[in-house]
Design an enzyme around this catalytic site. Structure first.
Site, PDB file in Angstrom:
ATOM      1  N   ASP A 147      31.378  37.930  47.395  1.00  0.00           N
ATOM      2  CA  ASP A 147      30.806  39.193  46.919  1.00  0.00           C
ATOM      3  C   ASP A 147      29.475  39.403  47.642  1.00  0.00           C
ATOM      4  O   ASP A 147      28.639  38.507  47.685  1.00  0.00           O
ATOM      5  CB  ASP A 147      30.581  39.106  45.401  1.00  0.00           C
ATOM      6  N   GLN A 203      33.769  48.368  35.664  1.00  0.00           N
ATOM      7  CA  GLN A 203      34.429  48.344  36.976  1.00  0.00           C
ATOM      8  C   GLN A 203      33.802  49.371  37.915  1.00  0.00           C
ATOM      9  O   GLN A 203      33.551  50.518  37.533  1.00  0.00           O
ATOM     10  CB  GLN A 203      35.927  48.641  36.808  1.00  0.00           C
ATOM     11  N   HIS A 232      40.686  43.168  41.001  1.00  0.00           N
ATOM     12  CA  HIS A 232      40.020  41.971  41.527  1.00  0.00           C
ATOM     13  C   HIS A 232      39.531  41.103  40.387  1.00  0.00           C
ATOM     14  O   HIS A 232      39.231  41.596  39.294  1.00  0.00           O
ATOM     15  CB  HIS A 232      38.857  42.340  42.451  1.00  0.00           C
ATOM     16  N   PHE A 233      39.444  39.824  40.683  1.00  0.00           N
ATOM     17  CA  PHE A 233      38.878  38.843  39.764  1.00  0.00           C
ATOM     18  C   PHE A 233      37.563  38.335  40.345  1.00  0.00           C
ATOM     19  O   PHE A 233      37.480  38.068  41.538  1.00  0.00           O
ATOM     20  CB  PHE A 233      39.834  37.658  39.563  1.00  0.00           C
ATOM     21  N   HIS A 234      36.564  38.224  39.480  1.00  0.00           N
ATOM     22  CA  HIS A 234      35.289  37.618  39.857  1.00  0.00           C
ATOM     23  C   HIS A 234      35.345  36.126  39.538  1.00  0.00           C
ATOM     24  O   HIS A 234      35.782  35.739  38.443  1.00  0.00           O
ATOM     25  CB  HIS A 234      34.141  38.211  39.038  1.00  0.00           C
TER      26      HIS A 234
HETATM   27  P1  5GP Z   1      33.600  45.544  39.746  1.00  0.00           P
HETATM   28  O1  5GP Z   1      32.300  46.215  39.397  1.00  0.00           O
HETATM   29  O2  5GP Z   1      34.582  46.571  40.204  1.00  0.00           O
HETATM   30  O3  5GP Z   1      34.124  44.618  38.726  1.00  0.00           O
HETATM   31  O4  5GP Z   1      33.289  44.591  40.979  1.00  0.00           O
HETATM   32  C1  5GP Z   1      33.136  45.029  42.270  1.00  0.00           C
HETATM   33  C2  5GP Z   1      32.394  43.959  43.006  1.00  0.00           C
HETATM   34  O5  5GP Z   1      32.479  44.231  44.390  1.00  0.00           O
HETATM   35  C3  5GP Z   1      30.908  43.891  42.656  1.00  0.00           C
HETATM   36  O6  5GP Z   1      30.587  42.590  42.206  1.00  0.00           O
HETATM   37  C4  5GP Z   1      30.206  44.242  43.959  1.00  0.00           C
HETATM   38  O7  5GP Z   1      29.052  43.474  44.156  1.00  0.00           O
HETATM   39  C5  5GP Z   1      31.263  43.935  45.003  1.00  0.00           C
HETATM   40  N1  5GP Z   1      31.225  44.749  46.193  1.00  0.00           N
HETATM   41  C6  5GP Z   1      30.969  46.085  46.278  1.00  0.00           C
HETATM   42  N2  5GP Z   1      31.076  46.497  47.562  1.00  0.00           N
HETATM   43  C7  5GP Z   1      31.407  45.397  48.286  1.00  0.00           C
HETATM   44  C8  5GP Z   1      31.664  45.195  49.681  1.00  0.00           C
HETATM   45  O8  5GP Z   1      31.610  46.097  50.505  1.00  0.00           O
HETATM   46  N3  5GP Z   1      31.997  43.933  50.067  1.00  0.00           N
HETATM   47  C9  5GP Z   1      32.056  42.889  49.179  1.00  0.00           C
HETATM   48  N4  5GP Z   1      32.374  41.694  49.659  1.00  0.00           N
HETATM   49  N5  5GP Z   1      31.823  43.046  47.851  1.00  0.00           N
HETATM   50  C10 5GP Z   1      31.506  44.292  47.418  1.00  0.00           C
END
Ligand code: 5GP
Length: 144
Positions: A37, A101, A107-109
């Protein structure tokens, strides 16, 4: 975006899967991709995504696709444990904007926790240093 909506094929993770955007890769197989991330909540924060599924979230995805995704989640979490020796590991995912989100490709963190170290903000912290991110990814890769 709510829980309901149409999958956007131009979301950032879809572009990463297609090779149109870079990522710091940790692991890849036929069905899944694990990468760092870029706005990590802690040192070593990884993401695991399906490569073939056009699913915005866990509710959308074909149930048959879940096993390979979770297999990769467990595999990279084991490697993280070996490589980084965290004190705990958060494994989580969010469904819909109100749940937190921000990228609408399932996706999984996988987020390591370290004693006496706070957790960074979700999806709004600073961008990681790329050299450091590559070095952490290499350590996790070597433990796969
Ligand atoms: P969500 O908020 O959808 O659960 O998680 C999205 C994740 O993607 C966030 O933790 C954010 O930091 C990460 N993220 C956003 N844009 C990018 C990117 O361009 N590349 C990577 N590797 N991670 C990203």
């Amino acid at each position: 975006m709510s829980l309901n909506g149409i999958y956007d094929t131009d979301n950032i993770f879809a572009k990463i899967v297609r090779g149109e955007m870079p990522c710091v890769k940790v692991f890849e197989d036929e069905d899944t991709l694990a990468f760092m991330d870029v706005f990590p909540q802690s040192k070593g924060h990884m993401l695991v995504i399906p490569k073939k599924e056009s699913a915005r979230n866990l509710l959308d995805v074909n149930p048959d696709a879940l096993a390979p995704i979770l297999k990769t989640v467990q595999r990279v979490a084991h490697a993280m444990k070996t490589a980084l020796s965290p004190d705990g590991i958060i494994i989580t995912q969010f469904n819909g904007a109100p749940a937190g989100q921000t990228v609408f490709h399932l996706h999984f963190h996988i987020i390591p926790r370290y004693d006496n170290t706070g957790l960074g903000q979700h999806a709004s912290g600073g961008m990681a240093d790329m050299d450091e991110l590559n070095a952490i990814a290499a350590r996790i890769q070597s433990a796969l």
